[in-house]
Each structure stands twice: as structure tokens, then as C-alpha cells.
Design an enzyme around this catalytic site. Structure first.
Site, PDB file in Angstrom:
ATOM      1  N   LYS A 287       0.911  -1.124  -0.044  1.00  0.00           N
ATOM      2  CA  LYS A 287      -0.055  -0.159  -0.032  1.00  0.00           C
ATOM      3  C   LYS A 287       0.970   1.305  -0.085  1.00  0.00           C
ATOM      4  CE  LYS A 287      -4.119  -1.719   2.529  1.00  0.00           C
ATOM      5  NZ  LYS A 287      -5.073  -1.566   1.498  1.00  0.00           N
ATOM      6  N   ARG A 361     -10.537 -11.655   2.085  1.00  0.00           N
ATOM      7  CA  ARG A 361     -11.064 -12.740   1.251  1.00  0.00           C
ATOM      8  C   ARG A 361     -10.394 -13.783   1.433  1.00  0.00           C
ATOM      9  NH1 ARG A 361     -11.519  -9.353  -4.056  1.00  0.00           N
ATOM     10  NH2 ARG A 361     -10.923  -7.764  -2.665  1.00  0.00           N
TER      11      ARG A 361
END
Ligand code: BES
Ligand code: MN
Ligand code: ZN
Length: 501
Positions: A287, A361
Site C-alpha cells: 500500500k 477474502r
């Protein structure tokens, strides 16, 4: 954990407002003529209220407030008047919460240890006085939260409020109102427990720390049992997908189960599963640096699960509930998963990890497969899953997706009544193809509708039961001046589960 507030209920007919000896006295004021209560206060204070009204300082408009310290003829040290709008007017839940919040803020900011709140008649669309006292009790606990676990003593904010007395003129029996006060308080305290976990820094709140806190919650309540799976045990179960997320981290990944037995032995449980990424750097798909600190909040779904189970145990709700936390730290490193790596899930499906920052996920996939063994009535997962959800719904509303319309409606309703609202997004088949991969059964990212394709990914692992997914990326924590965990969606989850009991 902080000390519980004492909140008690008094019959309005027996209360002599002028003699109330609390540190603060908080009274509702409508637009138009003074109520009997205000007339009395006006009288003993030699016309103070009338004077204020003349000056336009006491108009009773919704949310307007007056602070009147040391008012003549009143035993309480401080008097607060809180505007409630036109008498008898229909209020939305948000209107009512504005009034109640104002009353609670007065109690908290008064610096005294006790407050007396005289609730006016509020006409809330769809809700009765039981809802009003529950919300008030929730707000008393929730709004007196402070985070100071890592602060020097002299910098810790001190809240003096310890006792709240309230009075309401209601046809609902006291036993019911008292139960609702207990419920509101328990939900407020569950939210605060979730905030405490969320606010802890990533160097303290690791997967092992979440396991430790879950164990200590289980030690507190005999109805709660905790089991923790480490990496070895998960490997044996074939959870390579979950494990792939923690590959770059020195912290061991954990799968935590908190089992609450409040119902009969054979009753099918309601399962809630939280994303517990204790820090999300993005991994090799790193990120950008700006605001990366906020990725310590990437375990807020997990925190809400732990908080909600404490609410169930506290209230002895007659249901079986299983809370699960899928926890890992997402770091880059020489052993970290790389873009293009293919991992096998516990369900047998293989996943091409195109972006290591779509890690939530991956941990949830195996946890959701594991959830099958509980033969669940329903499974709800809670995750700070996608930045796209913030783009779609902002910071006030959680995203909801489900393979069962009836479950979706129950959760939406629970969110509405608890003012912890969610909005449903579709997970129609047309989105599923976005996850096609040339190199594995499915890819972990794809398409433009990021929140929906993330849910589509999860839906591949939930086909055997009634399932819903809450994307709380925008709601579980806030940025800016109020940076911090919000405790959401503990109210929604608690309300949903209470509705099933
Ligand atoms: N934890 C983030 C989602 C997030 C972002 C939560 C901002 C709160 C605030 C999640 O793991 C993530 O990184 N998602 C990616 C998915 C993308 C790679 C498909 C995102 O939203 O950018
Ligand atoms: Mn991520
Ligand atoms: Zn994440």
C-alpha cells in the site's frame, strides 16, 4: 475493561425534580408552552426560564440546549434543558437519537458523578419507549468511552459519570423497560470492547493478542468457550489460503473460535465470522504510505465478533452463537505470497492471488469453509474488506450482500432499529465472471465493482448455508479528528441475534 455505569429507572409520578440531588439534572423542553416540569423550575428560579425564552435562548427547537449551573431553587448543581421540537410531532429515529445524544453529552460533560435525566414523551415512528430507554442506555456507555490504554496517567481523559437515573412516563411495565436498559448497556459495553481492540496498535494487537483476549473473555463467562488453532493445525486442515496471508509475517496466524451456548445443546448455532488482519501493509502489493497506520483497524470485523459474543453472554441470550476470528498479519517479506502465486483453499478450489492486498477474502474463504462444521442456521461475516465500499456508501453505512434475501432483510432491519445501518448491494451472477482466472479456479480480484466482486469471491465458499457479508471498511473506524474504532457493527449484530431469540 472499564467499570459499568449504574443506570436506574424511576417512576415519574414519584419524582420530585426540584429535590433531585444528582450533580446534573437534564430535562427536555418542547417548543411552545412549558411542561409542568419546566413551569416548576421556572417558578422556583424566579422566572429564569421565562427570561431565557424572551431572549430567544430557550426555544425548544430539536437539539437546542441550555446549560444553567447553580440554578436558584434547584437542588441539583447543574441544570440542562434539551430541545425536543414540537410536542407530539413524529420523530425519525435519527431525530430522537439527536435529542438523546444531547442529553447524554450533558451528563458526561457535567464533570459530576451522577446525572438525572427526565425523559420527555417522544413520538418516534416505528418505536416505543422501550426503544428510547435502550438507546439512551447504549449512548450512556458508548459515548463515555475513552481510549487511554497507552497514555501516560496525566494524559488520560477522566470521565466522572458513574450513575445515571432516568425517569419516563410510560405505559410499558418497568420490568420491560429495565430489561431494555440492560440490553442497551450491554451493547454499549460490547461496542466499547470492540473499540478497545481496534484502537490498540499493530505491534500490540497481533493474532496472538486476539487469541489471548478471546480466551480471557471465555474465562469471564462460563457460557463462553474458546479454542484457538495455530498454523500447524490449520495446515493439517488444508487452510493454505488463509495461511498464505501470514507467510511474510513473523506473527503466527490464528483461527479463533468463541462458542457461546445460551440455547439448548442441539440447537443449530448462528455463526459470525470476523476478518482479523491485525495489520494490512498490502503485502508485496504494498500500500502507499499515506494513512497506512489506519490499517491497524483491519481487524475491526474480528473485534466486533468478540464484542458481540460478550453481549450475548452478558445478557444470557437463549441462543447458540459461534464467533470465529480469522487472523493474520499481512506483511511483505522473503516468504510472502507474490502476485501470481496460486494457493489451495480448504474447500479444494485453487486461487490465483493477483493482488496480495486483497487478503481479507483469502483468510475468510477458509474460515467460511470451516464454519460448515457447526451446521449453522446462518453465517454472517464482518470485514473491513474494500476501499470501494467507502466510495459507494461513505462512513455512515455498511455494505450488505447475501445469498439469502430473508437473512438480508433481517440484518437490514436490525441495522435500522439500532441506528447501525447497512445498505444492500447485489451479488448477481453477472459479476461472478470477473473472478475468472487462466491459471487457477478463481482469481482473488477482478472487475470494477470492487465491493461486489469481493463478496462474489466469498460466495464461492458459502454455497451450503444461508450467508451474508457485511463490508464495514467505511464504518468500523473513522478518520480525521475523530480517528478511532467506532464499535460498529456490534449494535447491528446484537440486535439481529436478539431478534432470533
Ligand atoms: N483492508 C483493505 C480495505 C480497506 C481500505 C479498509 C481502506 C479500510 C480502509 C483491504 O484489505 C484492501 O486492501 N482491499 C483492496 C482490494 C483491492 C486490492 C482489490 C482495496 O480496497 O483497495
Ligand atoms: Mn488489503
Ligand atoms: Zn485488508
Amino acid at each position: 475493561m472499564k467499570k459499568r455505569l449504574t443506570i436506574n429507572l424511576n417512576k415519574k409520578s414519584t419524582v420530585e425534580l426540584l429535590k433531585v440531588s444528582s450533580g446534573s439534572l437534564i430535562v427536555g423542553a418542547y417548543e411552545g408552552p412549558f411542561t409542568e416540569e419546566l413551569k416548576k423550575i421556572d417558578e422556583v428560579s424566579k422566572g429564569q426560564l421565562k427570561k431565557l425564552r424572551k431572549l430567544g435562548e430557550l426555544n425548544g427547537k430539536l437539539g437546542q440546549g441550555n446549560y444553567l449551573p447553580a440554578l436558584m431553587g434547584i437542588r441539583a448543581q447543574r441544570t440542562y434543558l434539551v430541545g425536543c421540537g414540537k410536542k407530539g410531532k413524529k420523530l425519525t429515529r435519527q431525530d430522537a437519537i439527536k435529542i438523546l445524544t444531547k442529553m447524554v453529552s450533558a451528563a458526561i460533560s457535567s464533570k459530576s458523578s451522577s446525572a438525572f435525566i427526565s425523559l420527555p414523551k417522544l413520538n418516534v415512528t416505528g418505536e416505543g419507549d422501550d426503544w428510547i430507554v435502550q438507546q439512551l442506555a447504549y449512548l450512556c456507555e458508548n459515548n463515555s468511552y475513552t481510549y487511554d490504554a497507552k497514555l501516560n496517567k496525566k494524559n488520560q481523559k477522566k470521565i466522572s459519570l458513574k450513575r445515571v437515573s432516568l425517569t419516563i412516563d410510560s405505559p410499558i411495565p418497568d420490568t420491560k423497560l429495565n430489561r431494555n436498559i440492560k440490553i442497551g448497556q450491554a451493547i454499549g459495553r460490547g461496542s466499547n470492547a470492540a473499540k478497545d481492540l481496534g484502537n490498540l496498535p499493530g505491534n500490540v494487537c497481533t493474532p496472538s493478542h486476539l487469541a489471548k483476549e478471546s480466551r480471557s473473555a471465555a474465562n469471564k463467562y462460563s457460557s463462553l468457550k474458546c479454542t484457538v488453532l495455530g498454523e500447524k493445525q490449520m495446515k493439517k486442515l488444508g487452510m493454505d489460503c488463509l495461511l498464505s496471508v501470514g507467510n511474510g509475517s513473523a506473527q503466527e496466524s490464528k483461527l479463533i473460535t468463541l462458542n457461546y451456548q445460551g440455547g439448548k445443546k442441539g440447537d443449530q448455532p448462528y455463526v459470525i465470522v470476523g476478518k482479523g488482519i491485525t495489520f494490512d501493509t498490502g503485502g508485496i502489493s504494498l500500500k502507499p504510505g499515506g494513512a497506512m497506520d489506519e490499517m491497524k483497524f483491519d481487524m475491526c470485523g474480528a473485534a466486533s465478533v468478540i464484542g458481540t459474543l460478550q453481549v450475548m453472554a452478558e445478557l444470557k441470550v437463549p441462543l447458540n452463537v459461534v464467533g470465529m476470528v480469522a487472523s493474520a498479519e499481512n506483511m511483505p517479506g522473503s516468504k510472502a505470497t507474490k502476485p501470481g502465486d496460486v494457493v489451495k483453499t480448504m474447500s479444494g478450489l485453487t486461487v490465483e492471488v493477483l493482488n496480495t492486498d486483497a487478503e481479507g477474502r483469502l483468510v475468510l474463504a477458509d474460515a467460511l469453509t470451516y464454519a460448515k462444521r457447526f451446521k449453522p442456521k446462518s453465517v454472517v461475516d464482518i470485514a473491513t474488506l474494500t476501499g470501494a465500499c467507502i466510495v459507494a456508501l461513505g462512513h455512515s453505512t455498511s455494505g450488505l450482500m447475501s445469498n439469502d434475501e430473508r437473512l438480508a432483510q433481517k440484518l437490514l432491519k436490525a441495522g435500522t432499529t439500532s441506528n447501525d445501518r447497512a445498505w444492500q448491494l447485489p451479488i448477481w451472477d453477472v459479476y461472478q465472471k470477473d473472478l475468472n482466472s487462466n491459471f487457477a479456479d478463481i482469481a482473488n480480484i477482478g472487475g470494477r465493482a470492487g465491493t461486489i466482486t469481493a463478496a462474489c469471491f466469498l460466495s464461492r465458499f458459502t454455497e451450503d448455508y444461508s450467508w451474508a457479508h457485511l463490508d464495514v471498511a467505511g464504518t468500523a473506524h473513522l478518520g480525521g479528528a475523530a480517528k478511532g474504532a467506532s464499535g460498529r457493527p456490534v449494535p447491528l449484530l446484537s440486535n439481529y441475534l436478539l431478534d432470533q431469540s
